[in-house]
Design a protein around this motif. Structure first.
Motif, PDB file in Angstrom:
ATOM      1  N   HIS A  48       0.828  -1.203   0.000  1.00 42.65           N
ATOM      2  CA  HIS A  48       0.000   0.000   0.000  1.00 42.65           C
ATOM      3  C   HIS A  48       0.867   1.260   0.000  1.00 42.65           C
ATOM      4  O   HIS A  48       0.477   2.288  -0.549  1.00 42.65           O
ATOM      5  CB  HIS A  48      -0.929  -0.011   1.222  1.00 42.65           C
ATOM      6  CG  HIS A  48      -1.914   1.087   1.245  1.00 42.65           C
ATOM      7  ND1 HIS A  48      -2.995   1.139   0.401  1.00 42.65           N
ATOM      8  CD2 HIS A  48      -1.976   2.208   2.008  1.00 42.65           C
ATOM      9  CE1 HIS A  48      -3.687   2.236   0.646  1.00 42.65           C
ATOM     10  NE2 HIS A  48      -3.094   2.903   1.613  1.00 42.65           N
ATOM     11  N   TYR A  49       2.057   1.181   0.599  1.00 44.07           N
ATOM     12  CA  TYR A  49       2.925   2.348   0.723  1.00 44.07           C
ATOM     13  C   TYR A  49       4.157   2.327  -0.181  1.00 44.07           C
ATOM     14  O   TYR A  49       4.835   3.337  -0.301  1.00 44.07           O
ATOM     15  CB  TYR A  49       3.379   2.505   2.177  1.00 44.07           C
ATOM     16  CG  TYR A  49       2.226   2.826   3.095  1.00 44.07           C
ATOM     17  CD1 TYR A  49       1.627   4.074   3.066  1.00 44.07           C
ATOM     18  CD2 TYR A  49       1.710   1.873   3.961  1.00 44.07           C
ATOM     19  CE1 TYR A  49       0.547   4.371   3.874  1.00 44.07           C
ATOM     20  CE2 TYR A  49       0.641   2.163   4.789  1.00 44.07           C
ATOM     21  CZ  TYR A  49       0.059   3.412   4.735  1.00 44.07           C
ATOM     22  OH  TYR A  49      -1.002   3.698   5.543  1.00 44.07           O
ATOM     23  N   THR A  58       3.717   8.102  -2.570  1.00 43.43           N
ATOM     24  CA  THR A  58       3.503   9.313  -1.772  1.00 43.43           C
ATOM     25  C   THR A  58       2.027   9.655  -1.602  1.00 43.43           C
ATOM     26  O   THR A  58       1.640  10.203  -0.576  1.00 43.43           O
ATOM     27  CB  THR A  58       4.247  10.506  -2.383  1.00 43.43           C
ATOM     28  OG1 THR A  58       3.874  10.643  -3.754  1.00 43.43           O
ATOM     29  CG2 THR A  58       5.744  10.319  -2.279  1.00 43.43           C
ATOM     30  N   ASP A  59       1.195   9.303  -2.566  1.00 45.95           N
ATOM     31  CA  ASP A  59      -0.233   9.604  -2.430  1.00 45.95           C
ATOM     32  C   ASP A  59      -0.822   8.899  -1.208  1.00 45.95           C
ATOM     33  O   ASP A  59      -1.515   9.525  -0.394  1.00 45.95           O
ATOM     34  CB  ASP A  59      -1.003   9.240  -3.700  1.00 45.95           C
ATOM     35  CG  ASP A  59      -0.822   7.782  -4.114  1.00 45.95           C
ATOM     36  OD1 ASP A  59       0.216   7.165  -3.776  1.00 45.95           O
ATOM     37  OD2 ASP A  59      -1.721   7.245  -4.779  1.00 45.95           O
ATOM     38  N   LEU A  62       0.757  10.327   2.077  1.00 47.27           N
ATOM     39  CA  LEU A  62       0.177  11.616   2.453  1.00 47.27           C
ATOM     40  C   LEU A  62      -1.234  11.464   2.994  1.00 47.27           C
ATOM     41  O   LEU A  62      -1.620  12.172   3.936  1.00 47.27           O
ATOM     42  CB  LEU A  62       0.196  12.571   1.249  1.00 47.27           C
ATOM     43  CG  LEU A  62       1.589  13.046   0.823  1.00 47.27           C
ATOM     44  CD1 LEU A  62       1.494  13.885  -0.451  1.00 47.27           C
ATOM     45  CD2 LEU A  62       2.258  13.830   1.939  1.00 47.27           C
ATOM     46  N   LYS A  63      -2.010  10.548   2.445  1.00 50.46           N
ATOM     47  CA  LYS A  63      -3.365  10.312   2.968  1.00 50.46           C
ATOM     48  C   LYS A  63      -3.301   9.830   4.412  1.00 50.46           C
ATOM     49  O   LYS A  63      -4.069  10.272   5.266  1.00 50.46           O
ATOM     50  CB  LYS A  63      -4.094   9.279   2.109  1.00 50.46           C
ATOM     51  CG  LYS A  63      -4.494   9.771   0.750  1.00 50.46           C
ATOM     52  CD  LYS A  63      -5.111   8.638  -0.055  1.00 50.46           C
ATOM     53  CE  LYS A  63      -5.271   9.008  -1.502  1.00 50.46           C
ATOM     54  NZ  LYS A  63      -5.742   7.878  -2.321  1.00 50.46           N
ATOM     55  N   THR A  64      -2.375   8.922   4.693  1.00 48.73           N
ATOM     56  CA  THR A  64      -2.245   8.396   6.048  1.00 48.73           C
ATOM     57  C   THR A  64      -1.762   9.467   7.007  1.00 48.73           C
ATOM     58  O   THR A  64      -2.303   9.612   8.117  1.00 48.73           O
ATOM     59  CB  THR A  64      -1.280   7.193   6.063  1.00 48.73           C
ATOM     60  OG1 THR A  64      -1.786   6.190   5.183  1.00 48.73           O
ATOM     61  CG2 THR A  64      -1.131   6.614   7.452  1.00 48.73           C
TER      62      THR A  64
END
Length: 83
Positions: A48-49, A58-59, A62-64
């Motif tokens: 996921h990361y 990075t999307d 950044l959401k996390t």
């Protein structure tokens, strides 16, 4: 076909079935072992990361981070209002 031939054929079939069953049980034990489950979950979270090439996504990062910062900000506001 003689009775001896039928018996040996049946014994061979039973032994093959036992081997298949043993293999299936081994696979189930492997899949259900805590180490395997943890490894799968870590791989899922890592995917996921980090993309397949090893680059950070990075999307999703950044959401996390945004969600964590929002949760901390909410806690701070609630504590100030309540206290």
């Amino acid at each position: 076909m003689s009775k001896g031939n039928d018996t040996s054929s049946l014994e061979r079939e039973i032994e093959e079935t036992r081997e298949r069953l043993a293999t299936t049980i081994d696979q189930l034990l492997y899949r259900s072992s805590p180490k395997t489950i943890v490894g799968r979950e870590v791989a899922t979270i890592k995917a996921h990361y980090v993309d397949a090439a090893g680059n950070p996504r990075t999307d999703n990062i950044l959401k996390t981070v945004g969600a964590v910062v929002g949760a901390v900000a909410l806690l701070v506001v609630v504590r100030k209002v309540a206290g």
